[in-house]
Design an enzyme around this catalytic site. Structure first.
Site, short mmCIF file in Angstrom:
data_model
loop_
_atom_site.label_atom_id
_atom_site.label_comp_id
_atom_site.label_asym_id
_atom_site.label_seq_id
_atom_site.Cartn_x
_atom_site.Cartn_y
_atom_site.Cartn_z
N ALA A 60 -9.95 9.11 5.27
CA ALA A 60 -10.39 10.39 5.82
C ALA A 60 -11.31 11.11 4.85
O ALA A 60 -11.34 12.34 4.79
CB ALA A 60 -9.17 11.26 6.14
N GLY A 61 -12.08 10.31 4.09
CA GLY A 61 -13.04 10.88 3.16
C GLY A 61 -14.37 11.18 3.82
O GLY A 61 -14.50 11.16 5.05
N ASN B 111 -14.37 -1.59 -0.91
CA ASN B 111 -15.07 -2.46 -1.85
C ASN B 111 -14.43 -2.38 -3.23
O ASN B 111 -14.05 -1.28 -3.65
CB ASN B 111 -16.54 -2.05 -1.93
CG ASN B 111 -17.46 -3.04 -1.24
OD1 ASN B 111 -17.15 -4.21 -1.16
ND2 ASN B 111 -18.59 -2.56 -0.78
N ASP C 117 -24.16 8.57 1.45
CA ASP C 117 -22.81 8.01 1.46
C ASP C 117 -22.09 8.32 2.77
O ASP C 117 -21.27 7.53 3.25
CB ASP C 117 -21.99 8.57 0.29
CG ASP C 117 -22.62 8.26 -1.05
OD1 ASP C 117 -22.98 7.10 -1.27
OD2 ASP C 117 -22.78 9.18 -1.86
N TYR D 60 -57.86 17.09 -12.87
CA TYR D 60 -57.25 18.24 -13.52
C TYR D 60 -58.26 19.37 -13.58
O TYR D 60 -58.84 19.72 -12.57
CB TYR D 60 -56.68 17.84 -14.89
CG TYR D 60 -55.64 18.80 -15.39
CD1 TYR D 60 -54.51 19.09 -14.63
CD2 TYR D 60 -55.77 19.44 -16.62
CE1 TYR D 60 -53.55 19.98 -15.06
CE2 TYR D 60 -54.82 20.34 -17.08
CZ TYR D 60 -53.71 20.61 -16.28
OH TYR D 60 -52.77 21.51 -16.73
N ALA E 222 -17.27 9.52 4.03
CA ALA E 222 -17.87 8.47 4.85
C ALA E 222 -17.10 8.28 6.15
O ALA E 222 -17.68 8.11 7.22
CB ALA E 222 -17.94 7.16 4.07
N LYS F 223 -31.74 3.26 -6.33
CA LYS F 223 -31.98 3.83 -4.98
C LYS F 223 -33.46 4.15 -4.81
O LYS F 223 -34.05 3.90 -3.74
CB LYS F 223 -31.13 5.08 -4.80
CG LYS F 223 -30.97 5.54 -3.37
CD LYS F 223 -30.10 4.59 -2.59
CE LYS F 223 -29.88 5.04 -1.17
NZ LYS F 223 -28.81 6.05 -1.03
#
Length: 444
Positions: free
Chosen positions: A198-199, A290, A165, A42, A201, A97
């Site tokens: 049709a999202g 899922n 995603d 520092y 992903a 994650k």
């Protein structure tokens, strides 16, 4: 809630709470035990690297940890199977994650939960903090806002930005398709593909499969209203990309007849035995809804013995699992200092993952999965998440693609040496983990 779910809940809550709350912490990487150490860390010593960076911003990568950091950013609007639970409730997932980034690729990842649902304001917030990080992993943001958010952040930031995603799923689907086609002895340019869903992903997966070689005219995409056709009234721009000109298909059942491959990113039980029976010889079915897939594995295998079948579930063979990709994609992107993650890098990752599944499993892997047959074929088209060769296989392939496609700002001259260095990192990380487990208070 049955007994099994009750037990899992108790174990999961204990895992997250003890011996200390949460799953990640910050650990110093420099000495800090003397007054002189602190004067270097520092004031006054820290002024010198600050001035070096002020003269040349790239010096951040010499004097700070920016080159090994990823922000895991979410607003909690589309979390796992939980839906819109908000930024606060999303934190355990984002911490998880971050843990995976560290465990599998040695990347220091930080969970950033942003309590903002307006796409423009969300982009402004993330863009403002981007100088802290070497890459940004967008996570669990609902469609269609996720498209706008990712597009604007990719344009605004000079570091890799990826909505996992979408693109993480796409890479693993592409890797699985490469190997499923090998098993089924089919050519990618000749297959007829049905996509249900049709999202975000589904769109990303289909785009990458087109890059891989699937012909657009051989794709039929369905949503909750049925087949997406060019003659549908009020067809949105996103869905128009994969709208079919065929007028002989009006339902999923029509689309499945004679199809070679099915990719489901939708809801449970929309495919029945009759639909599956109507597919072409040696079909490929990726049923990724899922926790319950578009057609149950037991029903699918009893209907077609010539099937290659994959799901998103860990209790079945051929799990489409993003952890096979995102840690190593970011590792290669960070180490080549890529300004973006492009299609070439994603395809390189998919091919590297697929190739690893075709190799002889390591002795360590056999010990980890003693009850499973780890031989390339109908029930083994993807590596296992704990195949520690993934880092050495995938990250150099991604780095090479970044360099070859002109988005890398750092050249890695010896990719073989780079791979060996990554292998040593894996060995060291495994030793550190074993030491941690041996010396940490465990729940009984």
């Amino acid at each position: 809630m049955d007994r099994k779910d009750n037990t899992l809940k108790t174990e999961a809550l204990g895992y997250h709470r003890f011996p200390q709350a949460g799953k990640i912490e910050i650990v110093p990487t420099k000495p800090f035990g003397t007054p002189h150490d602190l004067s270097l860390a520092y004031s006054p010593g820290v002024a010198y690297p600050c001035l070096e960076i002020a003269d040349d911003a790239d010096n951040q990568y010499l004097y700070t940890n920016r080159g090994n950091t990823v922000a895991v950013v979410s607003n909690g609007t589309a979390v796992l199977g939980l839906g819109n639970i908000g930024a606060h409730a999303a934190k355990p997932v984002m911490e998880g994650k971050a843990l995976l980034f560290k465990v599998f690729a040695g990347i220091d990842a930080y969970d950033i939960e942003v309590d903002e649902t307006d796409p423009a304001r969300f982009v402004d917030i993330v863009r403002a903090i981007a100088p802290t990080f070497g890459g940004i992993n967008l996570e669990d943001i609902k469609a269609p806002e996720c498209f706008e958010i990712e597009k604007n952040l990719v344009e605004a930031c000079d570091i890799p930005v990826m909505h996992d995603d979408q693109h993480g799923t796409a890479v693993i689907v592409a890797a699985a398709m490469i190997n499923a086609l090998v098993v089924q002895q089919k050519q990618i340019g000749e297959i007829r593909l049905v996509v249900n869903g049709a999202g975000a992903a589904a769109m990303a997966c289909t785009r990458l499969l087109v890059c891989l070689g699937v012909k657009k005219e051989n794709i039929v995409m369905c949503d909750s209203r049925g087949v997406i056709r060019t003659d549908r009234p009020k067809l949105g721009e996103a869905k128009r990309e994969f709208a079919t000109t065929r007028t002989d298909v009006t339902s999923l059942s029509d689309a499945m007849r004679g199809a070679d491959a099915f990719l489901g990113l939708s809801v449970a039980d929309v495919v029945n035995a009759e639909m599956l029976a109507s597919m072409a010889d040696r079909p490929i079915v990726f049923a990724l809804a899922n926790p319950n897939p578009e057609i149950a594995r037991e029903l699918a295998l009893s209907t077609r013995s010539d099937l290659v079948y994959a799901t998103g579930r860990s209790d079945y063979p051929n799990q489409i699992n993003n952890v096979l990709g995102f840690p190593y994609i970011f590792r290669g992107a960070l180490d080549s200092r890529a300004g973006t993650i492009n299609e070439d890098m994603k395809l390189a990752a998919a091919h590297a993952i697929a190739a690893l599944a075709r190799r002889e499993p390591s002795a360590d892997l056999k010990r980890l999965y003693p009850d499973e047959e780890l031989e390339f074929g109908r029930d083994y088209i993807l590596p296992k998440p704990f195949d520690r060769r993934l880092l050495q296989a995938v990250a150099p392939a991604v780095a090479k693609a970044a360099m070859d496609s002109g988005v890398a700002r750092r050249s890695i001259d010896d990719l073989e040496k780079y791979g060996l260095e990554l292998r040593r990192c894996v060995v060291r990380a495994d030793a550190e983990m074993e030491n941690f487990l041996n010396n940490t208070c465990r729940l009984s």
